[in-house]
Write an enzyme that holds these catalytic residues in place. Structure first.
Site, PDB file in Angstrom:
ATOM      1  N   GLU A  99      50.177  18.514  31.516  1.00 39.27           N
ATOM      2  CA  GLU A  99      50.661  17.412  32.341  1.00 39.27           C
ATOM      3  C   GLU A  99      49.828  16.163  32.136  1.00 39.27           C
ATOM      4  O   GLU A  99      48.659  16.232  31.764  1.00 39.27           O
ATOM      5  CB  GLU A  99      50.688  17.805  33.813  1.00 39.27           C
ATOM      6  CG  GLU A  99      49.376  18.309  34.342  1.00 39.27           C
ATOM      7  CD  GLU A  99      49.500  18.865  35.762  1.00 39.27           C
ATOM      8  OE1 GLU A  99      49.395  18.070  36.691  1.00 39.27           O
ATOM      9  OE2 GLU A  99      49.705  20.080  35.909  1.00 39.27           O
ATOM     10  N   CYS A 139      46.638   9.045  32.562  1.00 37.25           N
ATOM     11  CA  CYS A 139      45.627  10.094  32.614  1.00 37.25           C
ATOM     12  C   CYS A 139      46.135  11.246  31.754  1.00 37.25           C
ATOM     13  O   CYS A 139      47.211  11.780  31.999  1.00 37.25           O
ATOM     14  CB  CYS A 139      45.454  10.535  34.067  1.00 37.25           C
ATOM     15  SG  CYS A 139      44.408  11.987  34.250  1.00 37.25           S
ATOM     16  N   CYS A 153      41.240  25.220  30.938  1.00 37.33           N
ATOM     17  CA  CYS A 153      39.843  24.781  30.816  1.00 37.33           C
ATOM     18  C   CYS A 153      38.947  25.994  31.040  1.00 37.33           C
ATOM     19  O   CYS A 153      39.300  26.908  31.772  1.00 37.33           O
ATOM     20  CB  CYS A 153      39.560  23.729  31.888  1.00 37.33           C
ATOM     21  SG  CYS A 153      37.906  23.026  31.823  1.00 37.33           S
ATOM     22  N   CYS A 196      34.972  25.158  37.227  1.00 40.68           N
ATOM     23  CA  CYS A 196      34.631  24.490  38.497  1.00 40.68           C
ATOM     24  C   CYS A 196      35.480  25.104  39.615  1.00 40.68           C
ATOM     25  O   CYS A 196      36.691  25.251  39.474  1.00 40.68           O
ATOM     26  CB  CYS A 196      34.883  22.987  38.410  1.00 40.68           C
ATOM     27  SG  CYS A 196      33.922  22.185  37.118  1.00 40.68           S
ATOM     28  N   CYS A 241      38.688  23.272  41.091  1.00 38.55           N
ATOM     29  CA  CYS A 241      39.640  22.710  40.120  1.00 38.55           C
ATOM     30  C   CYS A 241      40.698  23.731  39.724  1.00 38.55           C
ATOM     31  O   CYS A 241      40.380  24.862  39.373  1.00 38.55           O
ATOM     32  CB  CYS A 241      38.886  22.225  38.892  1.00 38.55           C
ATOM     33  SG  CYS A 241      39.967  21.481  37.661  1.00 38.55           S
ATOM     34  N   CYS A 271      45.474  17.909  40.180  1.00 39.66           N
ATOM     35  CA  CYS A 271      45.150  18.118  38.768  1.00 39.66           C
ATOM     36  C   CYS A 271      45.358  19.568  38.349  1.00 39.66           C
ATOM     37  O   CYS A 271      44.735  20.471  38.874  1.00 39.66           O
ATOM     38  CB  CYS A 271      43.700  17.756  38.496  1.00 39.66           C
ATOM     39  SG  CYS A 271      42.873  16.920  39.841  1.00 39.66           S
TER      40      CYS A 271
HETATM   41  N1  SAH Z   1      36.492  18.261  32.573  1.00 37.18           N
HETATM   42  C1  SAH Z   1      36.289  16.882  32.839  1.00 37.18           C
HETATM   43  C2  SAH Z   1      37.575  16.086  32.995  1.00 37.18           C
HETATM   44  C3  SAH Z   1      38.722  16.691  33.732  1.00 37.18           C
HETATM   45  S1  SAH Z   1      38.594  16.806  35.471  1.00 37.18           S
HETATM   46  C4  SAH Z   1      35.396  16.712  34.047  1.00 37.18           C
HETATM   47  O1  SAH Z   1      34.971  17.708  34.608  1.00 37.18           O
HETATM   48  O2  SAH Z   1      35.051  15.600  34.383  1.00 37.18           O
HETATM   49  C5  SAH Z   1      38.728  15.176  36.042  1.00 37.18           C
HETATM   50  C6  SAH Z   1      38.097  14.970  37.382  1.00 37.18           C
HETATM   51  O3  SAH Z   1      38.859  15.595  38.425  1.00 37.18           O
HETATM   52  C7  SAH Z   1      36.705  15.563  37.466  1.00 37.18           C
HETATM   53  O4  SAH Z   1      35.819  14.703  38.124  1.00 37.18           O
HETATM   54  C8  SAH Z   1      36.955  16.810  38.275  1.00 37.18           C
HETATM   55  O5  SAH Z   1      35.779  17.287  38.824  1.00 37.18           O
HETATM   56  C9  SAH Z   1      37.980  16.300  39.261  1.00 37.18           C
HETATM   57  N2  SAH Z   1      38.676  17.337  40.018  1.00 37.18           N
HETATM   58  C10 SAH Z   1      39.004  18.574  39.638  1.00 37.18           C
HETATM   59  N3  SAH Z   1      39.601  19.243  40.632  1.00 37.18           N
HETATM   60  C11 SAH Z   1      39.668  18.397  41.674  1.00 37.18           C
HETATM   61  C12 SAH Z   1      40.178  18.506  42.989  1.00 37.18           C
HETATM   62  N4  SAH Z   1      40.725  19.632  43.449  1.00 37.18           N
HETATM   63  N5  SAH Z   1      40.064  17.421  43.786  1.00 37.18           N
HETATM   64  C13 SAH Z   1      39.513  16.267  43.336  1.00 37.18           C
HETATM   65  N6  SAH Z   1      39.016  16.109  42.109  1.00 37.18           N
HETATM   66  C14 SAH Z   1      39.084  17.171  41.282  1.00 37.18           C
END
Ligand code: SAH
Length: 342
Positions: free
Chosen positions: A92, A105, A112, A116, A119, A333
């Site tokens: 997406e 974006c 991934c 995290c 996420c 996301c």
């Molecule tokens: N892997 C990279 C880029 C993708 S995530 C990274 O970690 O930066 C892009 C952003 O969205 C990151 O800052 C990530 O931590 C954030 N993100 C992921 N899940 C989220 C959520 N549930 N709520 C808000 N931000 C989130």
């Protein structure tokens, strides 16, 4: 023989390939412009190339297929695009409309492997890296579909761009190319969970792209509890690398911080963020965490985010709160992709 993914070739590589085919060098540039500026997704659309050469090109090269499977449009104009790749995998991307222009974006991987906890992209692990061509084509298809120029790009969709570094670099070279969409490096932001050696590598390339660092917790201990990558690199190493990046590129680094109620939004966190970032050319972007139903995280309240932001500003840390766009079509996301998968 496997056909070559033509959209991934640099102009120089394409020139070499055309010379090998006993064609004049300038043909390469014509084809490059068709692919990257006129966004042709079929050799037969290249009308200034002879039919005979188009047939020969088709034998040697392919233009990877990526198709819009679905589109969700928010009241505020934000559009989520669901793409289907050649092998059936789903990714997406999001188009956001700002007063200063359109931003897209994009995803850098299918899934991934960074893990995290907050996420959704990581719930099924990494399926595969995206090719540079598939990163480009998310933008090409969105520009074509929206009929409006894309002004800026953020690599903040699914995936960790620095875990797919070569494709990421290739992508930057091509999207920034003067014979392509020519999107300025200053209009590109890459977000990472903090893969330290790649931060140095990128800094040494002296490019003008913006770096966003996903911080989300101001101590190693807390960070380890929500981001597995923290077991590999300490905050001290990360902040040092970001300072190096800022010094080399003269670009301010943005630290992203998704506020999760009672997890990382306490008074103590404010003190620790201040200690960590006080003397950096830094800026902190507070994001109300998107609830992920598979995990038990709840976003901090609006009032609390405002207080948190004010307290940091008073401590001399430059802070902004991210506007929530497209909340009516939300499925944060990586969440939409899963819905299409099952
Ligand atoms: N892997 C990279 C880029 C993708 S995530 C990274 O970690 O930066 C892009 C952003 O969205 C990151 O800052 C990530 O931590 C954030 N993100 C992921 N899940 C989220 C959520 N549930 N709520 C808000 N931000 C989130």
């Amino acid at each position: 023989m496997e056909k070559i993914d033509i959209t991934m070739l640099s102009l120089e590589e394409l020139e070499e390939a055309l010379i090998d085919m006993k064609e004049p060098k300038f043909r390469a540039k014509q084809i490059f412009i068709w692919l990257h500026q006129k966004l042709a997704d079929d050799f037969d659309k290249m009308t200034n190339i002879s039919k005979e050469l188009r047939e020969r090109l088709k034998e040697k090269f392919k233009i990877r297929k990526i198709e819009i499977l679905d589109k969700l449009i928010s009241e505020d104009g934000t559009t989520k695009y669901i793409f289907k790749l050649e092998d059936g995998l789903i990714i997406e991307s999001v188009l956001m409309k700002y007063s200063y222009g359109n931003a897209v974006c994009i995803s850098s991987q299918v899934g991934c492997r960074m893990g995290c906890k907050f996420c959704a992209s990581t719930l099924d692990g990494l399926e595969r890296n995206l090719f540079a061509s598939e990163m480009l084509m998310q933008i090409y298809k969105i520009q074509e579909d929206s009929k409006e120029r894309v002004r800026s790009i953020v690599l903040m969709g699914s995936g960790e761009p620095f875990d797919n570094f070569d494709n990421f670099l290739k992508f930057i070279e091509l999207i920034n190319h003067k014979d392509g969409l020519n999107i300025g490096q200053r209009h590109i932001t890459v977000s990472t969970c903090g893969i330290v050696p790649k931060i140095y590598e990128l800094a040494d390339k002296q490019m003008q792209i913006n770096l966003a660092l996903s911080l989300h917790a101001p101590t190693d201990e807390k960070r380890k509890s929500i981001m597995p990558i923290a077991n590999k690199y300490s905050l001290k190493e990360i902040v040092q690398a970001c300072k190096y990046f800022a010094q080399k590129t003269k670009r301010r680094v943005t630290y992203e911080y998704a506020l999760i109620s009672s997890v990382n939004d306490t008074k103590e966190d404010i003190e620790n963020i201040t200690k960590l970032l006080k003397h950096s050319l830094a800026h902190i972007n507070l994001i109300p965490v998107n609830d992920v139903k598979e995990r038990n995280y709840i976003k901090s309240s609006k009032e609390h985010i405002r207080e948190f932001s004010n307290a940091l500003s008073n401590n001399g840390i430059e802070t902004t709160v991210r506007r929530e766009l497209g909340s009516d079509i939300n499925a944060a996301c990586g969440q939409l992709r899963r819905r299409y998968k099952y």
